[in-house]
Design a protein around this motif. Structure first.
Motif, short mmCIF file in Angstrom:
data_model
loop_
_atom_site.label_atom_id
_atom_site.label_comp_id
_atom_site.label_asym_id
_atom_site.label_seq_id
_atom_site.Cartn_x
_atom_site.Cartn_y
_atom_site.Cartn_z
N ALA A 1 -4.76 -2.94 6.60
CA ALA A 1 -2.95 -2.38 6.92
C ALA A 1 -3.44 -1.33 6.84
N ALA A 2 -3.03 -0.59 8.11
CA ALA A 2 -2.64 0.82 8.52
C ALA A 2 -1.81 2.09 7.42
N ASP A 3 -0.81 1.50 7.55
CA ASP A 3 0.15 2.05 7.35
C ASP A 3 1.10 1.41 5.81
N GLY A 4 2.13 1.94 5.31
CA GLY A 4 3.09 1.12 4.31
C GLY A 4 2.57 1.04 2.55
N GLY B 1 -1.94 1.63 -3.61
CA GLY B 1 -0.44 1.70 -3.25
C GLY B 1 0.68 1.52 -3.70
N ALA C 1 -1.17 -0.22 2.56
CA ALA C 1 -2.01 0.92 3.42
C ALA C 1 -3.27 0.82 3.26
#
Length: 133
Positions: free
Chosen positions: A19-22, A54, A25
């Motif tokens: 996952a790149a963001d959020g 996160g 991530a």
């Protein structure tokens, strides 16, 4: 709208990506199911290495977590295998971390109409003691 049919998915055959963001991530993400109504409701198998962290603070959707392996710290509470955690939308703080790694089923729910920009304290619903034989 919920999924109109029963799905059978071999979770480990689904391609994993980081996952790149959020809020997740840096964790591995295997999309198991996603509603096709464009709202982004989904179920995923998430795996994170030790030291991952996160934060769901301010996230616009409720999230359900079910720990399968390892341990997940959620706002200071430890969720171990068989633990279910519900994190409401728009919480002021909902930190996630894993010291030694974790695998969890993550269910991102729809954003309810009329939910405001929150900031209220997170109240976690944690159900411990579900063990599989």
């Amino acid at each position: 709208m919920g999924r109109p049919h029963i799905e059978f998915t071999d979770a480990l055959s689904v391609e994993s990506h980081i996952a790149a963001d959020g809020p997740f991530a840096g964790a591995g993400w295997r999309m198991l199911s996603e509603d096709q109504d464009g709202r982004g409701d989904c179920t995923a198998l998430v795996t994170a290495a030790g030291g991952w962290s996160g934060d769901l603070a301010g996230f616009a959707r409720p999230v359900e977590l079910f720990v399968l392996d390892g341990a997940l710290e959620v706002s200071g509470l430890t969720a171990t295998p068989g633990t279910y955690v519900f994190v409401p939308a728009h919480g002021a703080s909902a930190t996630l971390s894993s010291r030694d790694g974790v695998s969890a089923l993550v269910m991102v729910e729809p954003e309810s109409e009329g939910e405001g920009g929150g900031g209220e304290n997170v109240e976690l619903k944690v159900h411990l003691g579900l063990k599989f034989v």
